[in-house]
Design a protein around this motif. Structure first.
Motif, PDB file in Angstrom:
ATOM      1  N   GLU A 147      47.297  -2.867  49.952  1.00 13.65           N
ATOM      2  CA  GLU A 147      46.842  -2.813  48.556  1.00 13.65           C
ATOM      3  C   GLU A 147      46.559  -1.382  48.112  1.00 13.65           C
ATOM      4  O   GLU A 147      46.668  -1.060  46.938  1.00 13.65           O
ATOM      5  CB  GLU A 147      45.569  -3.660  48.377  1.00 13.65           C
ATOM      6  N   LYS A 148      46.155  -0.514  49.064  1.00 10.95           N
ATOM      7  CA  LYS A 148      45.884   0.895  48.778  1.00 10.95           C
ATOM      8  C   LYS A 148      46.593   1.741  49.828  1.00 10.95           C
ATOM      9  O   LYS A 148      46.621   1.375  50.993  1.00 10.95           O
ATOM     10  CB  LYS A 148      44.378   1.186  48.842  1.00 10.95           C
ATOM     11  N   LEU A 149      47.141   2.856  49.395  1.00 12.34           N
ATOM     12  CA  LEU A 149      47.806   3.767  50.320  1.00 12.34           C
ATOM     13  C   LEU A 149      46.828   4.862  50.705  1.00 12.34           C
ATOM     14  O   LEU A 149      46.647   5.838  49.967  1.00 12.34           O
ATOM     15  CB  LEU A 149      49.071   4.350  49.696  1.00 12.34           C
ATOM     16  N   GLU A 150      46.197   4.683  51.847  1.00  7.25           N
ATOM     17  CA  GLU A 150      45.204   5.641  52.319  1.00  7.25           C
ATOM     18  C   GLU A 150      45.608   6.153  53.694  1.00  7.25           C
ATOM     19  O   GLU A 150      46.340   5.488  54.422  1.00  7.25           O
ATOM     20  CB  GLU A 150      43.825   4.975  52.413  1.00  7.25           C
ATOM     21  N   GLY A 151      45.094   7.323  54.061  1.00 10.59           N
ATOM     22  CA  GLY A 151      45.315   7.863  55.397  1.00 10.59           C
ATOM     23  C   GLY A 151      46.785   8.008  55.724  1.00 10.59           C
ATOM     24  O   GLY A 151      47.557   8.605  54.975  1.00 10.59           O
ATOM     25  N   ILE A 152      47.177   7.426  56.855  1.00 13.00           N
ATOM     26  CA  ILE A 152      48.553   7.548  57.339  1.00 13.00           C
ATOM     27  C   ILE A 152      49.557   6.943  56.350  1.00 13.00           C
ATOM     28  O   ILE A 152      50.663   7.452  56.193  1.00 13.00           O
ATOM     29  CB  ILE A 152      48.699   6.933  58.759  1.00 13.00           C
ATOM     30  N   MET A 153      49.152   5.883  55.652  1.00 13.09           N
ATOM     31  CA  MET A 153      50.057   5.271  54.679  1.00 13.09           C
ATOM     32  C   MET A 153      50.273   6.192  53.477  1.00 13.09           C
ATOM     33  O   MET A 153      51.354   6.207  52.892  1.00 13.09           O
ATOM     34  CB  MET A 153      49.534   3.912  54.228  1.00 13.09           C
ATOM     35  N   SER A 154      49.266   6.965  53.120  1.00 15.02           N
ATOM     36  CA  SER A 154      49.418   7.930  52.038  1.00 15.02           C
ATOM     37  C   SER A 154      50.404   9.027  52.449  1.00 15.02           C
ATOM     38  O   SER A 154      51.274   9.427  51.675  1.00 15.02           O
ATOM     39  CB  SER A 154      48.056   8.534  51.696  1.00 15.02           C
ATOM     40  N   GLN A 155      50.300   9.483  53.695  1.00 16.68           N
ATOM     41  CA  GLN A 155      51.233  10.483  54.216  1.00 16.68           C
ATOM     42  C   GLN A 155      52.650   9.907  54.283  1.00 16.68           C
ATOM     43  O   GLN A 155      53.628  10.583  53.943  1.00 16.68           O
ATOM     44  CB  GLN A 155      50.799  10.942  55.608  1.00 16.68           C
ATOM     45  N   MET A 191      56.338  11.048  52.262  1.00 13.11           N
ATOM     46  CA  MET A 191      57.682  11.196  52.826  1.00 13.11           C
ATOM     47  C   MET A 191      58.675  10.335  52.030  1.00 13.11           C
ATOM     48  O   MET A 191      59.798  10.750  51.764  1.00 13.11           O
ATOM     49  CB  MET A 191      57.684  10.788  54.304  1.00 13.11           C
ATOM     50  N   GLN A 192      58.252   9.133  51.640  1.00 12.09           N
ATOM     51  CA  GLN A 192      59.128   8.257  50.871  1.00 12.09           C
ATOM     52  C   GLN A 192      59.414   8.838  49.491  1.00 12.09           C
ATOM     53  O   GLN A 192      60.547   8.783  49.010  1.00 12.09           O
ATOM     54  CB  GLN A 192      58.507   6.852  50.750  1.00 12.09           C
ATOM     55  N   LEU A 193      58.402   9.401  48.861  1.00 15.44           N
ATOM     56  CA  LEU A 193      58.590  10.008  47.540  1.00 15.44           C
ATOM     57  C   LEU A 193      59.625  11.120  47.599  1.00 15.44           C
ATOM     58  O   LEU A 193      60.440  11.271  46.675  1.00 15.44           O
ATOM     59  CB  LEU A 193      57.258  10.541  47.011  1.00 15.44           C
TER      60      LEU A 193
END
Length: 150
Positions: free
Chosen positions: A72-80, A84-86
């Motif tokens: 539901e939220k992109l935090e920590g490793i998921m934000s990083q 990369m996806q962007l």
């Protein structure tokens, strides 16, 4: 009374704006189709063809599949990971809380690696929403799907 077909400033502006709008739509369509895979990613053959277009050969017998949910939220490793996806033209923030299919394969042609290297694709329907190349080795790595040359 005769009607004149003179080009007024308003008409000229409307024509210029209409041409600009048409050009923006055409550019948008070209951008969308350029970043969208032309393969049906809902099939093994489509995923294999898509990866081959990027220069990657996979072992189809190594396929691992599971359904995952984007947080539901992109935090920590998921934000990083999303940064990369962007950089590749994908954005997981557009899929928060949604489920997708995760396919992983062993790469057969990753250059200069003594350890196994894998590709993971995240797919909704037949659309790629994210993907990466990675090694699970102790000194492992992760990068986008585009082939790097050393």
């Amino acid at each position: 009374m005769l009607k004149t077909h003179a080009l007024t400033k308003k008409k000229a502006l409307a024509i210029v704006l209409l041409i600009g709008l048409v050009l923006l739509v055409l550019i948008g369509l070209r951008w969308y189709t350029a970043r969208s895979p032309r393969c049906d990613l809902s099939t093994l053959e489509g995923r294999q063809a898509f990866l081959l277009e990027l220069g990657w050969e996979i072992d189809p017998d190594s396929e691992e599949f599971r359904t995952v949910v984007v947080p539901e939220k992109l935090e920590g490793i998921m934000s990083q990971y999303n940064r990369m996806q962007l950089a590749q033209g994908y954005d997981l923030s557009a899929h928060l809380g949604e489920s997708c299919q995760q396919y992983s394969y062993r790469l057969l042609n990753y250059p200069d690696s003594d350890n196994p290297v894998f590709v993971t694709l995240y797919i909704q329907g037949d659309q790629l929403i994210a993907g990466d190349i990675h090694s699970n080795a102790l000194n492992g790595f992760m990068h986008g799907l585009k082939k790097i040359t050393k």
